[in-house]
Design an enzyme around this catalytic site. Sequence first.
Site, short mmCIF file in Angstrom:
data_model
loop_
_atom_site.label_atom_id
_atom_site.label_comp_id
_atom_site.label_asym_id
_atom_site.label_seq_id
_atom_site.Cartn_x
_atom_site.Cartn_y
_atom_site.Cartn_z
N ARG A 66 13.80 2.27 7.86
CA ARG A 66 13.35 1.82 6.65
C ARG A 66 14.29 1.61 5.51
O ARG A 66 15.42 2.27 5.87
CB ARG A 66 12.20 2.75 5.84
CG ARG A 66 10.93 3.39 6.56
CD ARG A 66 10.35 2.18 7.18
NE ARG A 66 9.79 1.32 6.09
CZ ARG A 66 8.74 1.53 5.61
NH1 ARG A 66 7.94 2.82 5.80
NH2 ARG A 66 8.28 0.84 4.72
N LYS A 118 -2.63 7.89 2.14
CA LYS A 118 -2.96 6.65 2.07
C LYS A 118 -4.10 6.41 3.16
O LYS A 118 -4.22 4.98 3.48
CB LYS A 118 -1.55 5.92 2.79
CG LYS A 118 -0.26 6.00 2.00
CD LYS A 118 0.77 5.83 2.74
CE LYS A 118 2.25 6.46 2.00
NZ LYS A 118 3.33 5.91 2.75
N PRO A 127 0.88 -1.26 -0.01
CA PRO A 127 0.22 0.05 0.17
C PRO A 127 0.84 1.28 0.28
O PRO A 127 1.36 1.73 0.97
CB PRO A 127 -0.87 -0.13 1.33
CG PRO A 127 0.06 -1.15 2.26
CD PRO A 127 1.03 -1.83 1.43
N GLU A 128 1.01 2.05 -1.27
CA GLU A 128 1.41 3.24 -1.01
C GLU A 128 -0.12 3.91 -1.72
O GLU A 128 -0.92 3.24 -1.91
CB GLU A 128 2.46 3.78 -2.00
CG GLU A 128 3.77 2.95 -1.45
CD GLU A 128 5.11 3.30 -2.05
OE1 GLU A 128 5.33 4.37 -2.40
OE2 GLU A 128 5.95 2.55 -2.13
#
Length: 248
Positions: free
Chosen positions: A237, A31, A2-3
């Site tokens: 990340r 989002k 999901p972006e």
Amino acid sequence: MPEGHTIHRLAQDYAERFSGRTVRVTSPHGKHLFLGFRDSDWVHIHLGLFGKVGFGDAPAPPPADTVRLRLADDTSYVDLRGPTTCALITDAEKRAVHGRLGPDPLRADADPGTAYRRISRSRTTIAALLMDQKVVAGVGNVYRAEVLFRHGIDPYRAGRDITPAEWDAVWADLAALMREGVRNNRIDTVRPEHTPEAMGRPPRVDDHGGEVYVYRRANLPCHICGGGISTADLAARNLFWCPACQKR
DNA sequence: GCGTGATGTTGAA
DNA sequence: TCAACCTCACGCC
């Protein structure tokens, strides 16, 4: 998964099956997905890292125990699993969510200048700023890595060293790439002249689904210069970039 | 069967 | 800066 493009695409898919029937779908922002009921009640959904939405045709099977929300009518159903957020909220609460998000490249009313005013005043890296939903809504780890590569920008460059011309180009590119992401339901960022076929390379092996320059390509040769793609941890990340093609 | 990692965010320390 | 949360596919026994 999901972006931002995934969420806009989901809004279209929900609407196609349910609009004017049991539920209505409007207003994805970044989002965040909002399912609207009679204009004043909303189901606020955020997929987080693991959330998934699965559509199906009636009759719906008994829901597995990981299904958190099922919408169904006599022709269709849709199951939600693993979301970070799934809550019934008011109109005021919905406005508060929009209020804390930056402009979304996928929305026609978005103002890229709002984002640039923050970026141009910040000593934070452009890589971190692009992932900050208060600055830009909808960009995630894949689009972040890919758009910086496409514009030759080193991810560690400070926001305040990004020129207005660079930001205009990055924004326009994000809008185009993400729009294509909505259409195809996957992320492709490689220009036609650099595709495996055009370059006489073997086709992509990565399983994330799209054709990309640097995302999850650590230590593989850069599609343009042939040098090794780098990877590093940035704010928990995985960051990917080509140190030869992307300059400070 | 078990361990790992993943396109995300929040809140405590 | 780090743990916590949520799911599932994959590699390796």
